[in-house]
Design an enzyme around this catalytic site. Structure first.
Site, PDB file in Angstrom:
ATOM      1  CB  CYS A  57      66.563-132.617 -41.234  1.00 13.01           C
ATOM      2  SG  CYS A  57      66.267-130.865 -40.912  1.00 13.01           S
ATOM      3  NE  ARG A  97      69.334-135.754 -45.397  1.00 10.01           N
ATOM      4  CZ  ARG A  97      69.139-135.464 -46.675  1.00 10.01           C
ATOM      5  NH1 ARG A  97      69.883-136.053 -47.601  1.00 10.01           N
ATOM      6  NH2 ARG A  97      68.218-134.606 -47.042  1.00 10.01           N
ATOM      7  CD1 TRP A 111      70.634-127.186 -42.688  1.00  9.68           C
ATOM      8  CD2 TRP A 111      72.482-127.828 -41.628  1.00  9.68           C
ATOM      9  NE1 TRP A 111      71.644-126.339 -43.047  1.00  9.68           N
ATOM     10  CE2 TRP A 111      72.792-126.708 -42.419  1.00  9.68           C
ATOM     11  CE3 TRP A 111      73.491-128.419 -40.862  1.00  9.68           C
ATOM     12  CZ2 TRP A 111      74.065-126.160 -42.460  1.00  9.68           C
ATOM     13  CZ3 TRP A 111      74.754-127.859 -40.921  1.00  9.68           C
ATOM     14  CH2 TRP A 111      75.028-126.753 -41.710  1.00  9.68           C
ATOM     15  CG  ASN A 147      64.767-132.376 -45.010  1.00  8.92           C
ATOM     16  OD1 ASN A 147      65.328-131.317 -44.743  1.00  8.92           O
ATOM     17  ND2 ASN A 147      65.098-133.115 -46.055  1.00  8.92           N
ATOM     18  N   GLY A 148      62.905-129.574 -44.492  1.00  4.63           N
ATOM     19  CA  GLY A 148      62.473-128.601 -45.496  1.00  4.63           C
ATOM     20  C   GLY A 148      61.997-127.314 -44.849  1.00  4.63           C
ATOM     21  CD  GLU A 162      85.557-121.201 -55.368  1.00  5.75           C
ATOM     22  OE1 GLU A 162      86.330-120.479 -54.711  1.00  5.75           O
ATOM     23  OE2 GLU A 162      85.106-122.279 -54.932  1.00  5.75           O
ATOM     24  CE  LYS A 181      86.977-125.211 -54.043  1.00  3.56           C
ATOM     25  NZ  LYS A 181      86.352-124.067 -53.512  1.00  3.56           N
ATOM     26  CD  GLU A 236      90.115-125.528 -51.483  1.00  7.89           C
ATOM     27  OE1 GLU A 236      90.368-125.444 -50.286  1.00  7.89           O
ATOM     28  OE2 GLU A 236      89.059-125.080 -51.966  1.00  7.89           O
ATOM     29  CG  HIS A 294      98.145-104.146 -67.290  1.00  8.52           C
ATOM     30  ND1 HIS A 294      98.558-102.946 -67.812  1.00  8.52           N
ATOM     31  CD2 HIS A 294      96.822-104.233 -67.568  1.00  8.52           C
ATOM     32  CE1 HIS A 294      97.532-102.321 -68.356  1.00  8.52           C
ATOM     33  NE2 HIS A 294      96.464-103.092 -68.223  1.00  8.52           N
ATOM     34  CE  LYS A 300      83.292-127.356 -45.186  1.00  9.52           C
ATOM     35  NZ  LYS A 300      83.466-126.911 -46.594  1.00  9.52           N
TER      36      LYS A 300
END
Ligand code: M6R
Length: 630
Positions: free
Chosen positions: A2, A35, A83, A109-110, A499, A503, A506, A522, A625
């Site tokens: 947060c 945040r 958040w 926060n946490g 992955e 990256k 994109e 192969h 996104k």
């Protein structure tokens, strides 16, 4: 994750009179909104009372609320942009939370890990709770200590002492900011495993989750240490530890402009998010097990008998989230012995999949809004399957429509290319796998505890990679003109290779492919020609012998055909040196946990290469996104 702001100035006629707490706090929240933006709230102290407003949704909702119901002028205030972790994104769960008969306001926060036990204790004392949050429990605890233990007497240390005593009881990660009506010119804050910075002004002082919370007002900042409490007034900043012993922070000057302050001083959100990863993994693991390693996944509200009867798991996801699923498959099958398939969400329902009441669907989505995944989950539910969502966005559609949810606590991911969410998804999926193993008796409690202990060491190891990233950054720059880059891996290294390739595609718009190293012969080996860059993710030599040896042979095969090999290997793996143009060493970790480390250099490489080409790494072309169309 947060955003938190605090402010104390002088009342009119003294010191800096032009700033009102409301304006300072709102400006700070605007800058910290990246945040978290599930809800926002503010409390000010004026005329011996606390006045507060809070609203679910974006900061603009709070601003509309403040226009409809203005707050009194004040020079002391705190504000929060949330958040959500404990409790959904509702008005009631928004911060601040009040206690001591409305005289104390707290933002947080946490995650307070022992909130359930404290809540029980406080409930027995007659405290009633309005929200589902752990924050309200902390507020009640501080209020109770202030009123009943210290007698509400500021001569006994007042709010600072109450905060100290509370922090001695709280477990987990937290930044707390409190104000009390009886001490109108003070904000007290505490931090453990969660960020907090002090801003030093002239006749006014500030608090923020990071410097962007006050960058419009001062560039002088003090970084607080772990387990410290700070009490600010307009003219003073006093720091102690959780037991009242004087302590010191580290003063520094902030030379970032306000825009880069929101990115923590990094040139892009993506770079910031790569650096957020130690915390993203730590927060995702926090509060999920007790000292004996017994997992208690509170959010997983599916009947345990049902979970015991699961005979197949299907992981549904897209893009990076699907690669997290592929990593998780290795761990879940090994730990739980449940056959696990990973399927791209958009392919799933068009192939007449075999799904029944004993199938557990695990969807993985950062946004929780990906339409392909949502439709696949709906389809699976119609077939009678039980659905669990691993998601980073509290209150989003996929977790809402699933039977249960396991939230990743990576904090908002702003850059389109997913980084910290990927690592947090793997961590969460591993927790789910271990939980199923615990429930079904596939693993002894001691074994689960050992794996959790290894997982607990991962954040520091990621940090080590981030702190020593020069070599990989240079490589990225040097390879800016590459036309194609290949990535190879075996076992859990295979999804990591895919992955890494994603990256690069994109961000840098160049051809990149990830292959299972064994598949090379192969067909794909025909792609190799003189100078072709090939990344190879090498498993630990301490793991299964054959796995390491096979990958080393694969490196030799491509090298013999002219490839330029860049090898990601475990520290101490001398054997790979002979076959690599470059070796990137990562810290030792058990094979199944290695993706949490080996992915990081690949992210840094793609970022460096795309930056060298001058591309916008936060918003690459043609992408969004959150993909809310099928
Ligand atoms: O929000 P989700 O995790 O459901 O999104 C899935 C993919 O669209 C996402 O991972 C995408 O592949 C990213 N751009 C990868 O960096």
């Amino acid at each position: 994750m947060c955003g938190i702001v605090g402010y104390v100035g002088h009342s009119a006629g003294r010191g800096n009179t032009e700033h009102k707490a409301l304006d300072v706090v709102l400006e700070g929240l605007r800058r910290l909104e990246y945040r978290g933006y599930d809800s926002a709230g503010i409390a000010v102290v004026a005329d011996g009372t606390i006045s507060s407003r809070k609203k679910s949704g974006k900061l603009s909702n709070l601003i509309a609320e403040l226009e409809a119901h203005p707050l009194p002028d004040a020079v002391t205030g705190i504000g929060h942009t949330r958040w959500a972790t404990h409790g959904g994104p509702t008005d009631m769960n928004a911060h601040p939370h009040l206690s001591d008969g409305g005289k104390l306001a707290l933002i947080h926060n946490g995650i307070i890990e022992n909130f359930a036990e404290l809540k029980q204790e406080l409930t027995a004392k007659g405290v009633t709770f309005l929200s589902e949050t752990d924050t309200e429990v902390a507020a009640a605890l501080i209020g109770d200590l202030y009123r009943n233990h210290l007698g509400g007497d500021n001569a006994n240390g007042g709010l600072t002492k109450a905060m100290e005593l509370a922090c001695q009881r709280l477990e987990g990660a937290f930044t707390l900011l409190a104000v009390h009506a009886d001490q109108p010119d003070v904000v007290v804050a505490a931090r453990r495993n969660s960020p907090l910075v002090v801003g030093l002004g002239e006749g006014e002082n500030f608090l923020g989750s990071d410097v962007s919370g006050f960058i419009d007002y001062t560039r002088r900042a003090v970084e607080l240490g772990q387990d410290q409490i700070v009490t600010i007034t307009a003219d003073s900043v006093a720091i102690t530890d959780f037991f009242g012993a004087p302590a010191e922070g580290k003063e520094y000057y902030v030379n970032w402009d306000p825009a880069s302050a929101e990115k923590g001083g990094f040139p892009s959100f993506m770079e910031k998010e790569i650096h957020d990863q130690p915390d993203a993994v730590l927060q995702t693991l926090l509060g999920r097990s007790d000292v004996d390693g017994k997992l208690t996944l509170d959010e997983l509200r599916i009947d345990t008998d049902l979970l015991k009867s699961v005979d197949k798991i299907i992981v549904l996801a897209c893009g990076t989230s699907a690669y997290a699923g592929q990593v998780a498959k290795y761990a879940i099958e090994r730990w739980c012995r449940i056959p696990t398939e990973v399927e791209l969400s958009h392919e799933f329902r068009y192939r007449d999949p075999i799904v029944d009441a004993n199938t557990l669907i695990v969807s993985i989505s950062q946004s929780g809004e990906t339409m392909d995944t949502l439709m696949a989950v709906r389809y699976a539910k119609e077939q009678g399957a039980k659905t669990v969502s691993i998601c980073n966005t509290n209150g989003s559609t996929i977790p809402r429509e699933s039977d249960a949810v396991l939230y990743t606590h990576a904090g908002p991911e702003i850059a389109v290319a997913s980084t910290k969410a990927f690592l947090a998804q793997i961590a969460a999926a591993y927790l789910l796998g271990l939980y199923l193993a615990q429930l079904r008796g596939n693993k002894f409690q001691g074994e689960i505890k050992d794996i959790l202990a290894d997982l607990g060491k991962v954040p520091a190891k990621i940090q080590e990679i981030l702190d020593n990233a020069e070599q990989i950054k240079e490589l990225g720059k040097d390879m800016a003109d590459a036309k194609s880059v290949l990535f190879l891996g075996r076992h859990v290294g295979f999804p990591v290779a895919m992955e890494g390739a994603l990256k690069l595609k994109e961000l840098a718009y160049i051809h990149a492919e990830g292959f299972a190293a064994g598949e090379l012969k192969h067909g794909p080996i025909a792609l190799i020609e003189e100078g072709q860059p090939v990344f190879v993710v090498v498993p630990s030599p301490r793991g299964r012998d054959s796995l390491h040896a096979k990958v080393v042979s694969n490196i030799q095969e491509v090298r013999a055909r002219g490839a330029k090999t860049i090898v990601i290997a475990e520290e101490g793996d001398e054997a790979v040196k002979a076959y690599a143009e470059h070796v990137i060493y990562i810290p030792e970790t058990p094979t199944l946990l290695a993706p949490l480390l080996s992915t990081v250099p690949l992210q840094i490489f793609a970022l460096a290469l795309a930056s060298a080409k001058g591309y916008d790494v936060d918003q690459p072309r043609n992408l969004a996104k959150s993909v809310t169309v099928e």
